[in-house]
Design an enzyme around this catalytic site. Structure first.
Site, PDB file in Angstrom:
ATOM      1  N   TRP A 151       0.792  -1.229   0.000  1.00 16.96           N
ATOM      2  CA  TRP A 151       0.000   0.000   0.000  1.00 16.96           C
ATOM      3  C   TRP A 151       0.820   1.273   0.000  1.00 16.96           C
ATOM      4  O   TRP A 151       0.289   2.362  -0.157  1.00 16.96           O
ATOM      5  CB  TRP A 151      -0.952   0.022   1.205  1.00 16.96           C
ATOM      6  CG  TRP A 151      -0.374  -0.517   2.497  1.00 16.96           C
ATOM      7  CD1 TRP A 151      -0.569  -1.787   2.984  1.00 16.96           C
ATOM      8  CD2 TRP A 151       0.464   0.159   3.454  1.00 16.96           C
ATOM      9  NE1 TRP A 151       0.101  -1.932   4.188  1.00 16.96           N
ATOM     10  CE2 TRP A 151       0.732  -0.757   4.503  1.00 16.96           C
ATOM     11  CE3 TRP A 151       0.999   1.437   3.539  1.00 16.96           C
ATOM     12  CZ2 TRP A 151       1.524  -0.445   5.602  1.00 16.96           C
ATOM     13  CZ3 TRP A 151       1.785   1.766   4.633  1.00 16.96           C
ATOM     14  CH2 TRP A 151       2.040   0.829   5.653  1.00 16.96           C
ATOM     15  N   ASN A 152       2.117   1.190   0.205  1.00 13.05           N
ATOM     16  CA  ASN A 152       2.840   2.444   0.433  1.00 13.05           C
ATOM     17  C   ASN A 152       3.096   3.249  -0.838  1.00 13.05           C
ATOM     18  O   ASN A 152       3.007   4.465  -0.817  1.00 13.05           O
ATOM     19  CB  ASN A 152       4.127   2.207   1.239  1.00 13.05           C
ATOM     20  CG  ASN A 152       4.996   1.138   0.660  1.00 13.05           C
ATOM     21  OD1 ASN A 152       4.515   0.240  -0.034  1.00 13.05           O
ATOM     22  ND2 ASN A 152       6.277   1.210   0.923  1.00 13.05           N
ATOM     23  N   GLY A 228       6.441  -6.355   0.014  1.00 12.82           N
ATOM     24  CA  GLY A 228       5.632  -6.297   1.228  1.00 12.82           C
ATOM     25  C   GLY A 228       6.432  -6.764   2.420  1.00 12.82           C
ATOM     26  O   GLY A 228       7.662  -6.637   2.457  1.00 12.82           O
ATOM     27  N   GLU A 250      10.707  -8.329  -2.482  1.00  8.66           N
ATOM     28  CA  GLU A 250      11.312  -7.116  -1.913  1.00  8.66           C
ATOM     29  C   GLU A 250      10.625  -6.890  -0.573  1.00  8.66           C
ATOM     30  O   GLU A 250       9.423  -6.647  -0.520  1.00  8.66           O
ATOM     31  CB  GLU A 250      11.133  -5.943  -2.871  1.00  8.66           C
ATOM     32  CG  GLU A 250      12.063  -4.797  -2.556  1.00  8.66           C
ATOM     33  CD  GLU A 250      11.465  -3.841  -1.559  1.00  8.66           C
ATOM     34  OE1 GLU A 250      11.653  -4.065  -0.331  1.00  8.66           O
ATOM     35  OE2 GLU A 250      10.814  -2.885  -1.985  1.00  8.66           O
ATOM     36  N   LEU A 251      11.407  -7.015   0.507  1.00  8.28           N
ATOM     37  CA  LEU A 251      10.794  -7.218   1.821  1.00  8.28           C
ATOM     38  C   LEU A 251      11.177  -6.198   2.898  1.00  8.28           C
ATOM     39  O   LEU A 251      11.133  -6.495   4.080  1.00  8.28           O
ATOM     40  CB  LEU A 251      11.157  -8.622   2.325  1.00  8.28           C
ATOM     41  CG  LEU A 251      10.883  -9.750   1.324  1.00  8.28           C
ATOM     42  CD1 LEU A 251      11.381 -11.073   1.863  1.00  8.28           C
ATOM     43  CD2 LEU A 251       9.403  -9.835   0.991  1.00  8.28           C
ATOM     44  N   GLU A 385      11.413  -3.939  11.750  1.00  6.55           N
ATOM     45  CA  GLU A 385      10.888  -2.878  10.902  1.00  6.55           C
ATOM     46  C   GLU A 385       9.608  -2.309  11.512  1.00  6.55           C
ATOM     47  O   GLU A 385       8.644  -3.037  11.726  1.00  6.55           O
ATOM     48  CB  GLU A 385      10.596  -3.424   9.493  1.00  6.55           C
ATOM     49  CG  GLU A 385      10.118  -2.352   8.537  1.00  6.55           C
ATOM     50  CD  GLU A 385       9.914  -2.866   7.117  1.00  6.55           C
ATOM     51  OE1 GLU A 385       9.149  -3.836   6.932  1.00  6.55           O
ATOM     52  OE2 GLU A 385      10.525  -2.310   6.186  1.00  6.55           O
TER      53      GLU A 385
HETATM   54  P1  NAI Z   1       1.734  -7.730   3.577  1.00  7.29           P
HETATM   55  O1  NAI Z   1       3.093  -8.161   3.249  1.00  7.29           O
HETATM   56  O2  NAI Z   1       0.878  -8.701   4.286  1.00  7.29           O
HETATM   57  O3  NAI Z   1       0.959  -7.254   2.265  1.00  7.29           O
HETATM   58  C1  NAI Z   1       1.553  -7.050   1.003  1.00  7.29           C
HETATM   59  C2  NAI Z   1       0.686  -7.686  -0.059  1.00  7.29           C
HETATM   60  O4  NAI Z   1       0.669  -9.100   0.129  1.00  7.29           O
HETATM   61  C3  NAI Z   1      -0.779  -7.246  -0.031  1.00  7.29           C
HETATM   62  O5  NAI Z   1      -1.258  -7.123  -1.350  1.00  7.29           O
HETATM   63  C4  NAI Z   1      -1.446  -8.413   0.675  1.00  7.29           C
HETATM   64  O6  NAI Z   1      -2.818  -8.538   0.394  1.00  7.29           O
HETATM   65  C5  NAI Z   1      -0.666  -9.581   0.128  1.00  7.29           C
HETATM   66  N1  NAI Z   1      -0.753 -10.816   0.920  1.00  7.29           N
HETATM   67  C6  NAI Z   1      -0.952 -10.937   2.250  1.00  7.29           C
HETATM   68  N2  NAI Z   1      -0.968 -12.239   2.617  1.00  7.29           N
HETATM   69  C7  NAI Z   1      -0.748 -12.962   1.495  1.00  7.29           C
HETATM   70  C8  NAI Z   1      -0.641 -14.362   1.218  1.00  7.29           C
HETATM   71  N3  NAI Z   1      -0.762 -15.280   2.169  1.00  7.29           N
HETATM   72  N4  NAI Z   1      -0.405 -14.752  -0.051  1.00  7.29           N
HETATM   73  C9  NAI Z   1      -0.268 -13.843  -1.037  1.00  7.29           C
HETATM   74  N5  NAI Z   1      -0.376 -12.511  -0.835  1.00  7.29           N
HETATM   75  C10 NAI Z   1      -0.614 -12.067   0.414  1.00  7.29           C
HETATM   76  O7  NAI Z   1       1.889  -6.367   4.391  1.00  7.29           O
HETATM   77  P2  NAI Z   1       0.819  -5.492   5.213  1.00  7.29           P
HETATM   78  O8  NAI Z   1      -0.019  -6.344   6.103  1.00  7.29           O
HETATM   79  O9  NAI Z   1       0.113  -4.602   4.279  1.00  7.29           O
HETATM   80  O10 NAI Z   1       1.820  -4.639   6.121  1.00  7.29           O
HETATM   81  C11 NAI Z   1       2.484  -5.273   7.214  1.00  7.29           C
HETATM   82  C12 NAI Z   1       3.916  -4.836   7.312  1.00  7.29           C
HETATM   83  O11 NAI Z   1       4.608  -5.108   6.109  1.00  7.29           O
HETATM   84  C13 NAI Z   1       4.157  -3.360   7.523  1.00  7.29           C
HETATM   85  O12 NAI Z   1       4.031  -3.027   8.868  1.00  7.29           O
HETATM   86  C14 NAI Z   1       5.565  -3.194   7.019  1.00  7.29           C
HETATM   87  O13 NAI Z   1       6.484  -3.497   8.032  1.00  7.29           O
HETATM   88  C15 NAI Z   1       5.677  -4.218   5.921  1.00  7.29           C
HETATM   89  N6  NAI Z   1       5.542  -3.625   4.578  1.00  7.29           N
HETATM   90  C16 NAI Z   1       6.660  -3.530   3.796  1.00  7.29           C
HETATM   91  C17 NAI Z   1       6.581  -2.939   2.561  1.00  7.29           C
HETATM   92  C18 NAI Z   1       7.769  -2.785   1.684  1.00  7.29           C
HETATM   93  O14 NAI Z   1       7.819  -1.855   0.884  1.00  7.29           O
HETATM   94  N7  NAI Z   1       8.746  -3.675   1.723  1.00  7.29           N
HETATM   95  C19 NAI Z   1       5.330  -2.379   2.044  1.00  7.29           C
HETATM   96  C20 NAI Z   1       4.200  -2.560   2.923  1.00  7.29           C
HETATM   97  C21 NAI Z   1       4.332  -3.160   4.155  1.00  7.29           C
END
Ligand code: NAI
Ligand code: MG
Length: 492
Positions: A151-152, A228, A250-251, A385
């Protein structure tokens, strides 16, 4: 309230399950639109359409040059609508319009650059070591690509993935973050208005556990590219491994921003503030650990605190606002949790540390810019993080200690080095284990420069010419030009 459907096989599509879910405006702290809640059926429809478009029809028949020309038109279409797309992103994720308009206006470059690369994905003719053989190699699209975004920075991170994927000739199914789906749906609609054939780019909105998991597990998906959290990245990597699918991940990170006493201190203070308070710290490259050489520690901390204290908070659409809200209630709670954790661990609060109660913040999810000093690198606030406006300041004595602290992290995405000594800059760039090192700058990215993580920050690189390799399979073709067929029981 506005309602967003999905986009599958060239047309707007209602969810098979007939449900929509609300998406919030973080500045108002309330829903502003409804998003189609996709499920397994929608994923299957989208992947099937993408698979069909990969092998038959107009996309499959385009020459690489024509594919590139089409991609450049897609870039132009984004440029023409950048303001509207940026406004959508701001409404959905609360980041500053100045930041999102800058990003969305930059996105066309990915389509121009990779569009230009589409007809330069060349094979080779290896000089054969065996008589009577001729061989050549070619690069073919890896297949249907599942694109899962956070989402960022929804559209910019999407462009990093789909521009090289399309250049390579792949077709894609996008699963945007459930918190920020609207701009992606609009982008895909724009692409079709600009002449993209059906099935090449599909978007299925919904939740990770439904849509994301179904996409990763779909037998016709050959590659998953994801940005994510490391928790979700690990999950995807494990699931993909079962079917030998390709992954790029990219994590995020816990990036060190390192200030030496010989640096231009004003510039370093600016870099420290931009590293953690720009984008409200909600960026994978946040410079969330500020490592400061002891002799300038108090001066740097004083200046960072003074600058951060005067940062204007409020309406992200207002061009004067500098720090906007946190995108989701869960993230807001997480940031405040980490403030409490840091205090329990014994870090000293030098600024902020609470929800912002300023009138200009209304009912949005705002956290005051927060600075902790007296942080030890072993503390959770220095290892985990936060993804918010929370800075951990750690003093160091010399170059060796700075390197040790910088590398004492399971992450390795970015790092900043502030020094006026070129030799030191180069030594630090060599010794830091991260995908990007910025010297006397911070938070700069480009379509030209490979970007990605060491260690738990991920797998693979985005941007730059080599990113194309993440979306191709290389094939060797052997031709016998006169070698005897000989003994069938031995290797040729
Ligand atoms: P997330 O990693 O869960 O979400 C990212 C994407 O993955 C979203 O589209 C989500 O719907 C999808 N997703 C979630 N579970 C999945 C699964 N089992 N299989 C496939 N896709 C799946 O991150 P979230 O909950 O939005 O944020 C949590 C933390 O992630 C934040 O607090 C931050 O620390 C980190 N983050 C890191 C980012 C980066 O740029 N590396 C960007 C956003 C969040
Ligand atoms: Mg939202």
């Amino acid at each position: 309230m506005q309602r967003y459907d999905m986009f599958i096989d060239g047309e707007s599509r209602k969810p098979a399950g007939g449900e929509w879910f609300p998406t919030d405006n973080p500045y108002v702290g309330a829903p502003w639109a409804e998003i189609a809640k996709g499920g397994e059926q929608d994923v299957d429809d989208a992947v099937t359409a993408a698979h069909r478009a990969l092998h038959t029809g107009p996309w499959a028949e385009l020459t690489a040059s024509a594919r590139g020309a089409l991609m450049r038109r897609l870039g132009d279409a984004i440029a023409a609508d950048a303001r509207r797309l940026a406004e959508l992103e701001v409404r959905d994720n609360g980041k500053l319009f100045t930041e999102m308009f800058g990003q969305v206006s930059y996105v066309p470059q990915w389509f121009h650059y990779y569009g230009g690369l589409a007809d330069k994905i060349e094979g080779t003719v290896p000089p054969m070591d065996k008589k009577g053989y001729f061989a050549y190699t070619k690069k073919e699209p890896v297949g249907v690509v599942a694109v899962i975004t956070p989402w960022n920075s929804p559209l910019m991170l999407l462009a990093w993935k789909i521009a090289p994927a399309l250049a390579a000739g792949c077709t894609v199914v996008i699963k945007p973050s459930e918190f920020t789906s609207a701009s992606t749906v609009e982008l895909v609609r724009l692409f079709h208005e600009a002449g993209l054939p059906p099935g090449v780019v599909n978007v299925v909105t919904g939740f990770g556990k439904d849509v994301g998991a179904a996409l990763v597990g779909h037998p016709l998906v050959r590659k998953i590219t994801f940005t994510g959290s490391d928790a979700t990245g690990r999950h995807i990597n494990e699931a993909a491994a079962r079917d030998f699918k390709h992954v790029s991940l990219e994590l995020g990170g816990k990036s060190p921003n390192i200030v030496f006493a010989d640096a231009d201190l004003e510039a370093a203070v600016n870099g420290a503030v931009s590293g953690i308070f720009a984008a409200t710290g909600q960026t994978c490259i946040a410079g969330s650990r500020l490592l400061v050489q002891e002799s300038v520690h108090d001066e740097i901390v004083g200046k960072v605190v003074d600058l951060a204290r005067t940062a204007r908070m409020g309406d992200p659409m207002d061009e004067h606002t500098q720090v906007g809200p946190i995108t989701t209630p869960a993230q807001y709670a997480k940031v405040l949790d980490y403030v409490a954790i840091a205090q329990q661990e014994g870090a000293d609060l030098a600024l902020g540390g609470r929800a912002a109660a300023r009138p200009e913040c209304g009912s949005g999810w705002f956290v005051e810019p927060t600075v902790f000093t007296g942080v030890r690198n072993s503390m959770r606030i220095a290892q985990e993080e936060v993804f918010g406006p929370v800075l951990a300041v750690i003093p160091f004595k010399d170059e060796d200690e700075a390197v040790t602290l910088a590398n004492d992290s399971r992450y390795g995405l970015g790092a900043g080095v502030w020094t006026s000594d070129i030799g030191r800059a180069l030594r630090m760039a060599d010794r830091i284990r991260s995908g990007t090192v910025w010297v006397n700058t911070y938070r700069a990215v480009s379509y030209l420069a490979p970007f990605g993580g060491f260690k738990d920050s991920g797998i693979g690189r985005e941007n730059g010419i080599s990113a194309i390799n993440a979306y191709v399979e290389e094939k060797s073709v052997w031709i016998n030009t006169g070698a005897p067929t000989g003994n069938p029981f031995v290797l040729r």
